[in-house]
Design an enzyme around this catalytic site. Structure first.
Site, PDB file in Angstrom:
ATOM      1  N   PHE A  11      33.165  52.670  41.372  1.00  0.00           N
ATOM      2  CA  PHE A  11      34.582  52.780  40.978  1.00  0.00           C
ATOM      3  C   PHE A  11      35.101  51.500  40.313  1.00  0.00           C
ATOM      4  CE2 PHE A  11      38.908  52.047  43.131  1.00  0.00           C
ATOM      5  CZ  PHE A  11      39.637  52.473  42.030  1.00  0.00           C
ATOM      6  N   THR A 125      36.711  41.576  50.156  1.00  0.00           N
ATOM      7  CA  THR A 125      37.801  42.483  50.531  1.00  0.00           C
ATOM      8  C   THR A 125      38.732  41.835  51.552  1.00  0.00           C
ATOM      9  OG1 THR A 125      38.220  44.508  51.812  1.00  0.00           O
ATOM     10  CG2 THR A 125      36.104  43.491  52.150  1.00  0.00           C
ATOM     11  N   ASP A 126      39.967  42.302  51.582  1.00  0.00           N
ATOM     12  CA  ASP A 126      40.908  41.801  52.597  1.00  0.00           C
ATOM     13  C   ASP A 126      40.496  42.226  54.007  1.00  0.00           C
ATOM     14  OD1 ASP A 126      41.529  44.513  52.398  1.00  0.00           O
ATOM     15  OD2 ASP A 126      43.676  44.216  52.038  1.00  0.00           O
ATOM     16  N   GLU A 127      39.558  43.191  54.098  1.00  0.00           N
ATOM     17  CA  GLU A 127      39.172  43.696  55.417  1.00  0.00           C
ATOM     18  C   GLU A 127      38.429  42.645  56.246  1.00  0.00           C
ATOM     19  OE1 GLU A 127      37.929  47.809  55.612  1.00  0.00           O
ATOM     20  OE2 GLU A 127      38.884  48.226  53.702  1.00  0.00           O
ATOM     21  N   TYR A 150      31.441  47.836  58.193  1.00  0.00           N
ATOM     22  CA  TYR A 150      31.624  47.518  56.764  1.00  0.00           C
ATOM     23  C   TYR A 150      32.234  46.132  56.608  1.00  0.00           C
ATOM     24  CZ  TYR A 150      34.209  47.252  52.350  1.00  0.00           C
ATOM     25  OH  TYR A 150      34.751  46.823  51.155  1.00  0.00           O
ATOM     26  N   LYS A 154      30.658  42.614  54.958  1.00  0.00           N
ATOM     27  CA  LYS A 154      31.274  41.899  53.827  1.00  0.00           C
ATOM     28  C   LYS A 154      31.583  40.452  54.226  1.00  0.00           C
ATOM     29  CE  LYS A 154      32.392  43.334  50.295  1.00  0.00           C
ATOM     30  NZ  LYS A 154      31.641  43.451  49.008  1.00  0.00           N
ATOM     31  N   ASN A 179      43.415  47.295  48.879  1.00  0.00           N
ATOM     32  CA  ASN A 179      42.944  48.647  48.506  1.00  0.00           C
ATOM     33  C   ASN A 179      43.235  48.963  47.048  1.00  0.00           C
ATOM     34  OD1 ASN A 179      43.159  48.777  51.503  1.00  0.00           O
ATOM     35  ND2 ASN A 179      42.537  50.894  51.159  1.00  0.00           N
ATOM     36  N   LYS A 189      37.477  58.481  49.267  1.00  0.00           N
ATOM     37  CA  LYS A 189      38.509  57.511  49.622  1.00  0.00           C
ATOM     38  C   LYS A 189      39.873  58.201  49.580  1.00  0.00           C
ATOM     39  CE  LYS A 189      35.436  54.202  49.877  1.00  0.00           C
ATOM     40  NZ  LYS A 189      34.858  53.537  48.746  1.00  0.00           N
ATOM     41  N   HIS A 276      40.342  51.594  63.883  1.00  0.00           N
ATOM     42  CA  HIS A 276      41.148  51.707  62.656  1.00  0.00           C
ATOM     43  C   HIS A 276      42.137  50.541  62.510  1.00  0.00           C
ATOM     44  CE1 HIS A 276      43.551  54.810  60.041  1.00  0.00           C
ATOM     45  NE2 HIS A 276      43.201  53.727  59.367  1.00  0.00           N
TER      46      HIS A 276
HETATM   47  P1  NAD Z   1      31.813  52.092  45.186  1.00  0.00           P
HETATM   48  O1  NAD Z   1      31.261  52.581  46.485  1.00  0.00           O
HETATM   49  O2  NAD Z   1      32.595  53.013  44.325  1.00  0.00           O
HETATM   50  O3  NAD Z   1      30.618  51.514  44.280  1.00  0.00           O
HETATM   51  C1  NAD Z   1      29.571  50.736  44.793  1.00  0.00           C
HETATM   52  C2  NAD Z   1      28.479  50.659  43.729  1.00  0.00           C
HETATM   53  O4  NAD Z   1      27.404  49.832  44.240  1.00  0.00           O
HETATM   54  C3  NAD Z   1      27.840  52.018  43.392  1.00  0.00           C
HETATM   55  O5  NAD Z   1      27.718  52.160  41.991  1.00  0.00           O
HETATM   56  C4  NAD Z   1      26.481  51.954  44.058  1.00  0.00           C
HETATM   57  O6  NAD Z   1      25.483  52.740  43.391  1.00  0.00           O
HETATM   58  C5  NAD Z   1      26.176  50.462  43.973  1.00  0.00           C
HETATM   59  N1  NAD Z   1      25.191  50.050  44.979  1.00  0.00           N
HETATM   60  C6  NAD Z   1      25.213  50.315  46.309  1.00  0.00           C
HETATM   61  N2  NAD Z   1      24.118  49.799  46.896  1.00  0.00           N
HETATM   62  C7  NAD Z   1      23.408  49.162  45.915  1.00  0.00           C
HETATM   63  C8  NAD Z   1      22.195  48.434  45.903  1.00  0.00           C
HETATM   64  N3  NAD Z   1      21.463  48.247  47.036  1.00  0.00           N
HETATM   65  N4  NAD Z   1      21.759  47.917  44.742  1.00  0.00           N
HETATM   66  C9  NAD Z   1      22.475  48.107  43.582  1.00  0.00           C
HETATM   67  N5  NAD Z   1      23.623  48.802  43.551  1.00  0.00           N
HETATM   68  C10 NAD Z   1      24.082  49.324  44.701  1.00  0.00           C
HETATM   69  O7  NAD Z   1      32.643  50.803  45.570  1.00  0.00           O
HETATM   70  P2  NAD Z   1      33.976  50.183  44.928  1.00  0.00           P
HETATM   71  O8  NAD Z   1      35.149  50.795  45.589  1.00  0.00           O
HETATM   72  O9  NAD Z   1      33.868  50.193  43.454  1.00  0.00           O
HETATM   73  O10 NAD Z   1      33.873  48.693  45.458  1.00  0.00           O
HETATM   74  C11 NAD Z   1      33.186  47.684  44.707  1.00  0.00           C
HETATM   75  C12 NAD Z   1      33.257  46.365  45.448  1.00  0.00           C
HETATM   76  O11 NAD Z   1      34.618  45.996  45.669  1.00  0.00           O
HETATM   77  C13 NAD Z   1      32.597  46.398  46.834  1.00  0.00           C
HETATM   78  O12 NAD Z   1      31.888  45.205  47.019  1.00  0.00           O
HETATM   79  C14 NAD Z   1      33.762  46.504  47.796  1.00  0.00           C
HETATM   80  O13 NAD Z   1      33.455  45.924  49.031  1.00  0.00           O
HETATM   81  C15 NAD Z   1      34.845  45.736  47.055  1.00  0.00           C
HETATM   82  N6  NAD Z   1      36.230  46.137  47.334  1.00  0.00           N
HETATM   83  C16 NAD Z   1      36.608  47.442  47.217  1.00  0.00           C
HETATM   84  C17 NAD Z   1      37.947  47.794  47.440  1.00  0.00           C
HETATM   85  C18 NAD Z   1      38.429  49.216  47.262  1.00  0.00           C
HETATM   86  O14 NAD Z   1      39.598  49.482  47.546  1.00  0.00           O
HETATM   87  N7  NAD Z   1      37.625  50.144  46.796  1.00  0.00           N
HETATM   88  C19 NAD Z   1      38.882  46.798  47.795  1.00  0.00           C
HETATM   89  C20 NAD Z   1      38.442  45.468  47.902  1.00  0.00           C
HETATM   90  C21 NAD Z   1      37.123  45.151  47.659  1.00  0.00           C
HETATM   91  P1  TYD Z   2      40.094  54.446  52.772  1.00  0.00           P
HETATM   92  O1  TYD Z   2      40.414  54.995  51.431  1.00  0.00           O
HETATM   93  O2  TYD Z   2      38.859  54.927  53.475  1.00  0.00           O
HETATM   94  O3  TYD Z   2      40.107  52.852  52.627  1.00  0.00           O
HETATM   95  P2  TYD Z   2      40.041  51.689  53.774  1.00  0.00           P
HETATM   96  O4  TYD Z   2      39.622  52.294  55.057  1.00  0.00           O
HETATM   97  O5  TYD Z   2      38.997  50.777  53.207  1.00  0.00           O
HETATM   98  O6  TYD Z   2      41.411  51.091  53.812  1.00  0.00           O
HETATM   99  O7  TYD Z   2      41.326  54.743  53.744  1.00  0.00           O
HETATM  100  C1  TYD Z   2      42.643  54.269  53.438  1.00  0.00           C
HETATM  101  C2  TYD Z   2      43.523  54.610  54.636  1.00  0.00           C
HETATM  102  O8  TYD Z   2      43.618  56.044  54.720  1.00  0.00           O
HETATM  103  C3  TYD Z   2      42.939  54.163  55.971  1.00  0.00           C
HETATM  104  O9  TYD Z   2      44.010  53.741  56.812  1.00  0.00           O
HETATM  105  C4  TYD Z   2      42.294  55.405  56.537  1.00  0.00           C
HETATM  106  C5  TYD Z   2      43.162  56.524  55.994  1.00  0.00           C
HETATM  107  N1  TYD Z   2      42.481  57.811  55.754  1.00  0.00           N
HETATM  108  C6  TYD Z   2      42.994  58.999  56.309  1.00  0.00           C
HETATM  109  O10 TYD Z   2      44.021  58.990  57.023  1.00  0.00           O
HETATM  110  N2  TYD Z   2      42.323  60.172  56.076  1.00  0.00           N
HETATM  111  C7  TYD Z   2      41.193  60.226  55.314  1.00  0.00           C
HETATM  112  O11 TYD Z   2      40.613  61.328  55.147  1.00  0.00           O
HETATM  113  C8  TYD Z   2      40.689  59.009  54.726  1.00  0.00           C
HETATM  114  C9  TYD Z   2      39.449  59.014  53.867  1.00  0.00           C
HETATM  115  C10 TYD Z   2      41.376  57.827  54.971  1.00  0.00           C
END
Ligand code: NAD
Ligand code: TYD
Length: 339
Positions: A11, A125-127, A150, A154, A179, A189, A276
């Protein structure tokens, strides 16, 4: 500049690659992605023939493969997005998260060090900071208190990145973002999951009492922040990135239900996620003051456009649901290689 982006088929990585190729005419991108269930080449279908873009299907845990790619591509900088990212999956299978997120990061750090890259940027991540009560915000100085497998993986990766900076002098940087939402987010998500369920006339499962708070940022604002840190961040530093949009899950759910023209009977409360986190909120004063980075996308507008994107791009998420998206690599790359 030639940058290696790990995890660029996911993503945020795919949005970042599209942003970078648009923002910098003289940059090129090497995308290294294993294509796990979360990797989707359709996210970058429009870039497949771009001479400034190359894709390698590879696992960041595979040291021999990483050395080969670094030796051949000679990137000047690395941005690591590659990770297992879904908290619920980390509860079911922690080992996979430790392997990719910790060991994979260490392998990439070694490859980066040996090839002498000028910058290594870890996307965190902020997590890693854990959970907040009703008040307060996470700063870069907040203690690290991860609560899910997770988040713990990280956090471990962040500490390894720090150690490679201190021990080996690798010019490392870390961003910790809140997020993200936007196009191409895997529909497990919250936002894309709920939009696709509502589109199908199904109820949406809200965990617990739905009063958990997340700070939402548009993925384009995140890309801009990563670009700024990559170019102008100080090596060894950590930068928080936030959207300044704290919303409860119930608020998000109601906005989505309204945007999809459904009624609130679609909201179904289900048992809470174990461990959670209650609230995340970001203090992003450092990146604002040092690098002038501020989020630009107003939340209501960004969310409206995101919902529109999922409605207009139903074939994209249908291909995910059917599993067809996992055949794109063979169709677009393997066949071309053999030709
Ligand atoms: P995502 O799950 O959509 O994408 C992860 C990508 O990593 C995928 O394309 C997957 O194929 C690749 N991948 C997984 N394992 C791999 C491996 N062993 N070797 C090579 N590629 C591999 O994740 P995202 O939401 O795009 O998140 C990207 C980064 O940003 C992550 O590091 C995540 O921790 C961080 N992040 C995400 C969020 C969010 O809200 N989505 C917020 C803060 C930080
Ligand atoms: P998520 O998108 O999984 O991101 P993160 O856990 O990394 O913040 O979830 C966002 C928020 O939504 C989190 O508080 C969990 C909640 N959630 C639901 O209530 N129902 C769902 O089906 C999912 C996937 C998440």
């Amino acid at each position: 500049m030639r940058i290696l982006v790990a995890g660029g088929a996911g993503f945020i990585g795919s949005n970042f690659i599209r942003y970078i190729l648009g923002a910098h005419d003289d940059w090129s991108v090497v995308n290294v992605d294993k294509l796990t269930y979360a990797g989707n080449l359709a996210n970058l279908a429009d870039k497949a023939g771009d001479p400034r873009y190359v894709f390698h299907r590879a696992d960041i845990c595979d040291a021999a493969e990483m050395s080969r790619i670094f030796a051949g591509e000679k990137p000047e900088a690395v941005v690591n997005f590659a990770a297992e990212t879904h908290v619920d999956r980390s509860i079911d299978d922690p080992a996979l998260f430790l392997r990719t997120n910790i060991l994979g990061t260490q392998v990439l750090l070694d490859a980066a060090r040996k090839s002498g890259v000028a910058r290594y940027l870890q996307i965190s991540t902020d997590e890693v900071y854990g959970s907040l009560g009703a008040t307060g915000k996470f700063s870069e100085e907040s203690p690290l208190k991860p609560n899910s497998p997770y988040a713990a993986s990280k956090t471990s990766a962040d500490l390894l990145v720090r150690a490679y900076g201190k021990t080996f002098g690798l010019p490392v940087l870390v961003t910790r973002c809140s997020n993200n939402y936007g196009p191409y987010q895997f529909p497990e998500k919250l936002i894309p999951f709920f939009v696709t369920l509502l589109r199908e006339g199904k109820p949406v499962p809200v965990y617990g009492d739905g009063m958990n708070v997340r700070d939402w940022i548009h993925v384009e604002d995140h890309s801009r922040a990563v670009d700024a840190v990559l170019q102008r961040g100080r090596p060894g530093e950590i930068y928080n990135v936030g959207g300044g949009n704290e919303r409860t899950n119930i608020e998000i759910t109601k906005l989505l239900i309204a945007a999809m023209g459904k009624d609130e009977k679609s909201m179904k409360f289900v048992p809470d996620r174990p461990g959670h986190d209650r609230r995340y909120a970001i203090d992003d004063e450092k990146i604002r003051a040092e690098l002038g980075v501020v989020p630009l996308v107003p939340f209501e507008e960004g969310l409206r456009n995101t919902v529109r994107w999922y409605i207009d791009n139903e074939p994209w998420w249908r291909a995910v649901q059917t599993g067809e998206y996992q055949s794109f690599y063979d169709r677009w790359y393997v066949r071309k290689d053999r030709a």
